[in-house]
Design a protein around this motif. Structure first.
Motif, mmCIF file in Angstrom:
data_model
loop_
_atom_site.group_PDB
_atom_site.id
_atom_site.type_symbol
_atom_site.label_atom_id
_atom_site.label_comp_id
_atom_site.label_asym_id
_atom_site.label_seq_id
_atom_site.Cartn_x
_atom_site.Cartn_y
_atom_site.Cartn_z
ATOM 1 N N ARG A 249 -10.662 32.909 -15.442
ATOM 2 C CA ARG A 249 -9.984 32.167 -16.254
ATOM 3 C C ARG A 249 -9.518 30.787 -15.636
ATOM 4 O O ARG A 249 -9.642 29.718 -16.005
ATOM 5 C CB ARG A 249 -8.819 32.750 -17.106
ATOM 6 N N ASP A 250 -8.856 30.787 -14.385
ATOM 7 C CA ASP A 250 -8.278 30.012 -13.668
ATOM 8 C C ASP A 250 -8.420 29.509 -12.505
ATOM 9 O O ASP A 250 -7.932 28.390 -11.853
ATOM 10 C CB ASP A 250 -6.584 30.259 -13.736
ATOM 11 N N ILE A 251 -9.304 30.426 -11.439
ATOM 12 C CA ILE A 251 -9.667 30.019 -10.255
ATOM 13 C C ILE A 251 -11.356 29.552 -10.131
ATOM 14 O O ILE A 251 -11.231 28.541 -9.725
ATOM 15 C CB ILE A 251 -9.574 31.111 -9.334
ATOM 16 N N LEU A 252 -12.196 30.246 -10.662
ATOM 17 C CA LEU A 252 -13.540 30.141 -10.899
ATOM 18 C C LEU A 252 -13.930 29.316 -12.216
ATOM 19 O O LEU A 252 -14.806 28.696 -12.295
ATOM 20 C CB LEU A 252 -14.312 31.330 -10.923
ATOM 21 N N VAL A 253 -12.950 29.204 -13.040
ATOM 22 C CA VAL A 253 -13.063 28.488 -14.144
ATOM 23 C C VAL A 253 -14.634 28.572 -15.033
ATOM 24 O O VAL A 253 -15.095 27.912 -15.419
ATOM 25 C CB VAL A 253 -12.815 27.002 -14.175
ATOM 26 N N VAL A 254 -14.793 30.131 -15.493
ATOM 27 C CA VAL A 254 -16.071 30.720 -15.851
ATOM 28 C C VAL A 254 -15.737 31.006 -17.452
ATOM 29 O O VAL A 254 -16.841 31.644 -17.938
ATOM 30 C CB VAL A 254 -16.837 31.390 -15.026
ATOM 31 N N GLY A 255 -14.466 31.466 -17.813
ATOM 32 C CA GLY A 255 -14.213 31.766 -18.969
ATOM 33 C C GLY A 255 -14.825 33.429 -19.278
ATOM 34 O O GLY A 255 -14.963 34.023 -18.294
#
Length: 423
Positions: A249-255
Motif C-alpha cells: 500500500r505505502d512503499i511499493l504502491v501496488v495496492g
C-alpha cells in the motif's frame, strides 16, 4: 510418474485435505490482513496501522501458546483423524462468520480480531494432529518424500490461496470467505475418507505428566531441540508476512492487486523446492545444508526490505520461500525420524508452538518494530538478525552440523525419566 506416497489412498486423501484447507486459510488470511490494515488506515497513521497488524499476530498466538501443550497430548491420546475433522469444522465456522459479516456490511476490527483468536485455537490442534497423522499413513522409508509432498500441498495452497482471495475480493469482498467455507467442507469430506490407523500406545499417567514428557523429550534430544529453536528464532526475527500490506500500500504502491503476488511469491519458491525434493530427496550433509538455507533466508529478507522495485521484491520473496522450504524439509524429516510414534503428537505440538511463535509473534515483532523504527528498518534488521542466529546455533548445536543423512536407525522407545534420588 506419480510419487510413491500418493499411490496410497489414505495419504492421497490427507494430501487433498491439506491442499484445500491451505487454499482456504490463505484466501482468508490475505483478506483479513488487508481489511485490518485498510480499516485502520482510515483513521490511523502508517505506524499505528502496522501496530494493528502486529496485534493480529499476537491475538492468534496467545490461544495457541496456551493450548498447544494440551493439543499435543490430545493428538497422541485420541484418534488423530477426529481431531483434524473438528479443527476443520472450527475453521469453517470462522470463514462463515467473516462471510456473513462482510456480506451484511457489519465487518469491524473487533470481529476480525475475534476470528483471528478462533483461528489460533484451530491451529493449536491442527498442527499436532495433522503432523502426527501423516507418518501413520506411509511406510517409514517413504516418510521424507511424504513430508516433501505434504509441504508441496501446503505451499501450493499458499500460492493459489492469496491469488484466489485477492481476485474474489476484487469481485465482491464477501466472495473470498464464501469460497473458503466451501473448500473447508471439501477438506472435511477428504478427512472422512481416511480409514482407521494404528493408535500409539501411551503409558498410563496423568495428562499433565504426559504433556510435560513431550517437552522433556525435546529438551533431552539436542538435534530435535536445535532444529526446532533454529526455526523459531530465525523466522521470529526474519519473517516479513505482516509487513506485506504495508509494502503493497505505502512503499511499493501496488495496492490490493499487487499484494496477492507478494503474498504468493514465497510459497511459489517453496513449492518448486518441495516438488523437486519429492522426486530428488536430499541424501548428504543435510545439517550443513539446512543451516546454509537459513542464512540465504535472512539475506533475501534483508534485500527485500531495501527494495523499492516490485519485481525485485517478488524475486527476493520467492528466494526466501525456497530457502525456508529447504530448511523445513530437512528439519521436519530429522524431527519425525528421531521421534517415537507414541511421542509424535507431543513433539509435533512443541514444533507447532515454535512455528507459530515464529510466525504469529514474528508478525507482532515486525508490526511493533515498524511502529517504532519504520517498516524498512524493521525488515532489514530482522533479516540480518536471522543470519546471526544461524551462526550462533551452528556453534551451540554441533549436532545440526553433524547430521549427514536421513538414513537413521529406528527411534528408541520412549524411556521414562529417572526419579529424583534414583541410581
Amino acid at each position: 510418474m506419480i510419487p510413491a506416497p500418493l499411490r496410497i489412498p489414505a495419504f492421497r486423501a490427507f494430501w487433498l485435505a491439506r491442499l484445500t484447507t491451505t487454499i482456504a486459510q490463505m484466501a482468508m488470511v490475505i483478506v483479513i490482513g488487508w481489511q485490518v490494515y485498510d480499516i485502520s488506515r482510515e483513521t490511523m497513521s502508517i505506524g499505528d496501522a502496522a501496530f494493528q497488524l502486529g496485534l493480529i499476530g499476537l491475538v492468534q498466538f496467545v490461544p495457541l501458546f496456551l493450548l498447544t501443550p494440551m493439543s499435543g497430548w490430545v493428538a497422541d491420546r485420541l484418534d488423530r483423524r477426529h481431531v483434524a475433522r473438528a479443527v476443520v469444522a472450527l475453521e469453517t465456522l470462522c470463514a462463515l462468520i467473516l462471510f456473513l459479516a462482510t456480506w451484511t456490511g457489519q465487518l469491524s476490527l473487533p470481529i476480525l480480531f475475534g476470528v483471528a483468536a478462533l483461528l489460533g485455537v484451530a491451529r493449536a490442534f491442527a498442527g499436532p494432529a495433522l503432523g502426527a497423522l501423516a507418518p501413520n499413513l506411509v511406510p517409514r522409508d517413504l516418510l521424507p518424500r511424504a513430508i516433501a509432498l505434504s509441504s508441496t500441498a501446503w505451499q501450493s495452497g499458499a500460492i493459489i490461496g492469496p491469488a484466489l482471495g485477492g481476485i474474489l475480493y476484487d469481485i465482491t469482498p464477501h466472495l473470498s470467505y464464501g469460497v473458503s467455507t466451501a473448500l473447508f467442507a471439501f477438506a472435511t469430506l477428504c478427512l472422512f475418507l481416511i480409514p482407521p490407523v494404528e493408535r500409539p500406545k501411551i503409558e498410563p499417567g496423568k495428562p499433565i505428566q504426559r504433556m510435560i514428557e513431550g517437552l522433556s523429550y525435546v529438551r533431552r534430544n539436542r538435534l530435535v531441540l536445535g532444529a526446532i529453536t533454529l526455526d523459531l528464532f530465525a523466522v521470529l526475527l526474519g519473517g516479513v508476512t505482516a509487513m506485506l500490506p504495508v509494502y503493497a500500500r505505502d512503499i511499493l504502491v501496488v495496492g490490493a492487486q499487487g499484494l496477492g503476488p507478494l503474498r504468493a511469491a514465497p510459497a511459489l519458491g517453496a513449492t518448486l523446492t518441495a516438488i523437486y525434493f519429492s522426486f530428488r530427496p536430499i541424501k548428504t550433509d543435510v545439517g550443513v545444508k539446512m543451516l546454509a538455507a537459513v542464512v540465504v533466508f535472512g539475506a533475501a529478507t534483508a534485500i527485500f526490505g531495501l527494495s523499492k522495485f516490485y519485481f525485485l521484491s517478488l524475486a527476493m520473496l520467492a528466494l526466501l520461500g525456497a530457502a525456508d522450504m529447504f530448511s523445513v524439509y530437512i528439519r521436519q524429516s530429522l524431527i519425525q525420524l528421531h521421534t517415537p510414534d507414541a511421542m509424535r503428537g507431543r513433539v509435533s505440538a512443541a514444533s507447532t508452538l515454535a512455528i507459530s511463535a515464529s510466525n504469529e509473534l514474528g508478525e507482532t515483532r515486525s508490526g511493533f518494530s515498524a511502529a517504532l523504527i519504520g517498516p524498512v528498518a524493521a525488515t532489514v534488521g530482522g533479516g540480518i538478525a536471522a543470519i546471526i542466529v544461524t551462526l550462533i546455533w551452528a556453534r551451540w548445536f554441533p549436532e545440526l552440523r553433524r547430521a549427514r543423512t536421513f538414513d537413521l536407525p529406528d527411534p528408541a522407545p520412549e524411556k521414562p525419566p529417572v526419579a529424583a534420588g534414583g541410581v
